[in-house]
Design a protein around this motif. Structure first.
Motif, PDB file in Angstrom:
ATOM      1  N   ILE A  13       0.826  -1.314  -0.086  1.00 22.43           N
ATOM      2  CA  ILE A  13      -0.209   0.064  -0.025  1.00 22.43           C
ATOM      3  C   ILE A  13       0.966   1.254   0.147  1.00 22.43           C
ATOM      4  CG2 ILE A  13      -1.766   1.369   1.417  1.00 22.43           C
ATOM      5  CD1 ILE A  13      -2.809  -1.282   0.075  1.00 22.43           C
ATOM      6  N   ILE A  14       0.518   2.327  -0.836  1.00 18.66           N
ATOM      7  CA  ILE A  14       1.461   3.472  -0.717  1.00 18.66           C
ATOM      8  C   ILE A  14       1.015   4.351   0.207  1.00 18.66           C
ATOM      9  CG2 ILE A  14       1.971   5.532  -2.288  1.00 18.66           C
ATOM     10  CD1 ILE A  14       1.407   3.364  -4.782  1.00 18.66           C
ATOM     11  N   GLU A  15       1.627   4.615   1.220  1.00 19.32           N
ATOM     12  CA  GLU A  15       1.151   5.478   2.197  1.00 19.32           C
ATOM     13  C   GLU A  15       1.481   6.920   2.039  1.00 19.32           C
ATOM     14  OE1 GLU A  15       3.329   3.655   5.445  1.00 19.32           O
ATOM     15  OE2 GLU A  15       1.955   2.027   5.581  1.00 19.32           O
ATOM     16  N   GLY A  19       8.567  14.920  -1.763  1.00 21.94           N
ATOM     17  CA  GLY A  19       9.957  15.036  -1.497  1.00 21.94           C
ATOM     18  C   GLY A  19      11.053  14.113  -2.081  1.00 21.94           C
ATOM     19  N   GLY A  20      10.715  13.690  -3.113  1.00 22.20           N
ATOM     20  CA  GLY A  20      11.607  12.895  -4.009  1.00 22.20           C
ATOM     21  C   GLY A  20      11.590  11.304  -3.681  1.00 22.20           C
ATOM     22  N   GLY A  21      10.430  10.990  -2.886  1.00 20.80           N
ATOM     23  CA  GLY A  21      10.382   9.436  -2.454  1.00 20.80           C
ATOM     24  C   GLY A  21       8.968   9.214  -2.095  1.00 20.80           C
ATOM     25  N   PHE A  22       8.683   7.949  -1.581  1.00 15.65           N
ATOM     26  CA  PHE A  22       7.562   7.265  -1.253  1.00 15.65           C
ATOM     27  C   PHE A  22       7.814   6.502  -0.184  1.00 15.65           C
ATOM     28  CE2 PHE A  22       8.191   7.474  -5.660  1.00 15.65           C
ATOM     29  CZ  PHE A  22       6.802   8.107  -6.387  1.00 15.65           C
ATOM     30  N   THR A  23       6.572   6.198   0.617  1.00 11.37           N
ATOM     31  CA  THR A  23       6.580   5.406   1.672  1.00 11.37           C
ATOM     32  C   THR A  23       5.560   4.313   1.415  1.00 11.37           C
ATOM     33  OG1 THR A  23       7.192   6.871   3.327  1.00 11.37           O
ATOM     34  CG2 THR A  23       6.133   4.863   4.155  1.00 11.37           C
ATOM     35  N   VAL A  24       6.036   3.007   1.463  1.00 10.88           N
ATOM     36  CA  VAL A  24       5.355   1.852   0.807  1.00 10.88           C
ATOM     37  C   VAL A  24       5.094   1.020   1.812  1.00 10.88           C
ATOM     38  CG1 VAL A  24       4.645   0.237  -1.028  1.00 10.88           C
ATOM     39  CG2 VAL A  24       5.689   2.660  -1.500  1.00 10.88           C
ATOM     40  N   THR A  25       3.872   0.463   2.516  1.00  7.19           N
ATOM     41  CA  THR A  25       3.912  -0.424   3.414  1.00  7.19           C
ATOM     42  C   THR A  25       4.938  -0.486   4.553  1.00  7.19           C
ATOM     43  OG1 THR A  25       2.882  -1.679   1.662  1.00  7.19           O
ATOM     44  CG2 THR A  25       3.442  -2.989   3.812  1.00  7.19           C
ATOM     45  N   GLY A  26       5.185   1.012   4.965  1.00  8.93           N
ATOM     46  CA  GLY A  26       5.960   1.149   5.825  1.00  8.93           C
ATOM     47  C   GLY A  26       7.592   1.606   5.729  1.00  8.93           C
ATOM     48  N   GLU A  27       7.824   1.362   4.489  1.00  9.40           N
ATOM     49  CA  GLU A  27       9.182   1.428   4.086  1.00  9.40           C
ATOM     50  C   GLU A  27       9.255   2.443   3.181  1.00  9.40           C
ATOM     51  OE1 GLU A  27      12.716  -1.526   1.939  1.00  9.40           O
ATOM     52  OE2 GLU A  27      10.981  -2.414   2.773  1.00  9.40           O
ATOM     53  N   LEU A  34       8.737   1.021  -8.621  1.00  8.32           N
ATOM     54  CA  LEU A  34       7.549   0.057  -9.183  1.00  8.32           C
ATOM     55  C   LEU A  34       7.115  -0.407  -7.893  1.00  8.32           C
ATOM     56  CD1 LEU A  34       9.651  -1.820 -12.127  1.00  8.32           C
ATOM     57  CD2 LEU A  34       8.006   0.031 -12.153  1.00  8.32           C
ATOM     58  N   VAL A  35       5.565  -0.450  -8.025  1.00 15.01           N
ATOM     59  CA  VAL A  35       4.762  -1.174  -6.930  1.00 15.01           C
ATOM     60  C   VAL A  35       3.853  -2.123  -7.614  1.00 15.01           C
ATOM     61  CG1 VAL A  35       3.313  -0.828  -5.034  1.00 15.01           C
ATOM     62  CG2 VAL A  35       4.914   0.983  -5.626  1.00 15.01           C
ATOM     63  N   LEU A  36       3.896  -3.402  -7.109  1.00 16.44           N
ATOM     64  CA  LEU A  36       2.873  -4.354  -7.506  1.00 16.44           C
ATOM     65  C   LEU A  36       2.415  -4.902  -6.109  1.00 16.44           C
ATOM     66  CD1 LEU A  36       5.428  -4.550  -9.899  1.00 16.44           C
ATOM     67  CD2 LEU A  36       4.235  -6.651 -10.432  1.00 16.44           C
ATOM     68  N   PRO A  37       1.051  -5.561  -6.305  1.00 17.95           N
ATOM     69  CA  PRO A  37       0.639  -6.040  -5.095  1.00 17.95           C
ATOM     70  C   PRO A  37       1.383  -6.851  -4.042  1.00 17.95           C
ATOM     71  CG  PRO A  37      -0.943  -6.482  -7.016  1.00 17.95           C
ATOM     72  CD  PRO A  37       0.589  -5.914  -7.525  1.00 17.95           C
ATOM     73  N   ASP A  38       2.347  -7.445  -4.474  1.00 12.76           N
ATOM     74  CA  ASP A  38       3.248  -8.405  -3.556  1.00 12.76           C
ATOM     75  C   ASP A  38       4.715  -7.782  -3.418  1.00 12.76           C
ATOM     76  OD1 ASP A  38       3.974  -8.970  -6.207  1.00 12.76           O
ATOM     77  OD2 ASP A  38       3.611 -11.038  -6.077  1.00 12.76           O
ATOM     78  N   TRP A  39       5.047  -6.739  -4.058  1.00  9.01           N
ATOM     79  CA  TRP A  39       6.669  -6.194  -3.944  1.00  9.01           C
ATOM     80  C   TRP A  39       6.726  -4.693  -4.360  1.00  9.01           C
ATOM     81  CZ3 TRP A  39       9.705  -4.683  -7.843  1.00  9.01           C
ATOM     82  CH2 TRP A  39       9.289  -5.072  -9.131  1.00  9.01           C
ATOM     83  N   THR A  40       7.522  -4.024  -3.822  1.00  8.83           N
ATOM     84  CA  THR A  40       8.161  -2.781  -4.228  1.00  8.83           C
ATOM     85  C   THR A  40       9.424  -2.676  -4.485  1.00  8.83           C
ATOM     86  OG1 THR A  40       6.173  -1.770  -2.902  1.00  8.83           O
ATOM     87  CG2 THR A  40       7.951  -0.324  -3.528  1.00  8.83           C
ATOM     88  N   GLY A  41       9.787  -2.068  -5.644  1.00 13.11           N
ATOM     89  CA  GLY A  41      11.531  -1.928  -5.706  1.00 13.11           C
ATOM     90  C   GLY A  41      11.543  -0.647  -6.452  1.00 13.11           C
ATOM     91  N   ALA A  42      12.712  -0.511  -6.395  1.00 10.79           N
ATOM     92  CA  ALA A  42      13.359   1.106  -7.161  1.00 10.79           C
ATOM     93  C   ALA A  42      13.236   0.876  -8.576  1.00 10.79           C
ATOM     94  CB  ALA A  42      14.970   1.121  -6.920  1.00 10.79           C
TER      95      ALA A  42
END
Length: 125
Positions: A13-15, A19-27, A34-42
């Motif tokens: 989940i994109i939280e 500011g040049g970035g993202f927080t996804v599921t607490g990270e 790239l965000v898929l339902p089961d993983w996120t990566g640079a």
């Protein structure tokens, strides 16, 4: 009445974004992702002008397959070349360009519906 969407277990989940970035599921992530339902990566894209079929390969080859790819183009929506759209469609993925904020919000709604969606997000300040 509670209207908070139920998120399927283990989904990304994109939280927040900005500011040049993202927080996804607490990270926290710096730069584009790239965000898929089961993983996120640079995602090594600095801008939407660097987008090509090769840069989308992790999404195009995902298992289980992705049906919709939300393209967060940065601060504003951008034009996507018809050839790129057609090449992705031939691989079973519909490209939907929008600004990065809209892509983040739309991704969260679709993943809550347990859809096979992904987001390719250009970081914004």
């Amino acid at each position: 009445m509670d209207v908070t969407p139920l998120i399927p277990q283990g989904r990304q989940i994109i939280e927040s974004y900005g500011g040049g970035g993202f927080t996804v599921t607490g990270e926290a992530y710096r730069g584009s992702i790239l965000v898929l339902p089961d993983w996120t990566g640079a995602w090594p894209l600095g801008g939407i002008d660097e987008l090509n079929l090769e840069s989308l390969e992790p999404v195009l080859t995902a298992e289980p397959p992705v049906e919709v790819l939300l393209l967060g183009c940065g601060a504003a929506m951008a034009f996507i070349e018809p050839e790129l759209r057609e090449a992705a469609r031939a691989r079973g993925v519909a490209l939907e360009p929008m600004d990065t904020g809209a892509a983040c919000r739309t991704y969260n709604v679709l993943v809550a519906e347990d859809r096979r969606v992904a987001a390719a997000l250009i970081a914004v300040d």
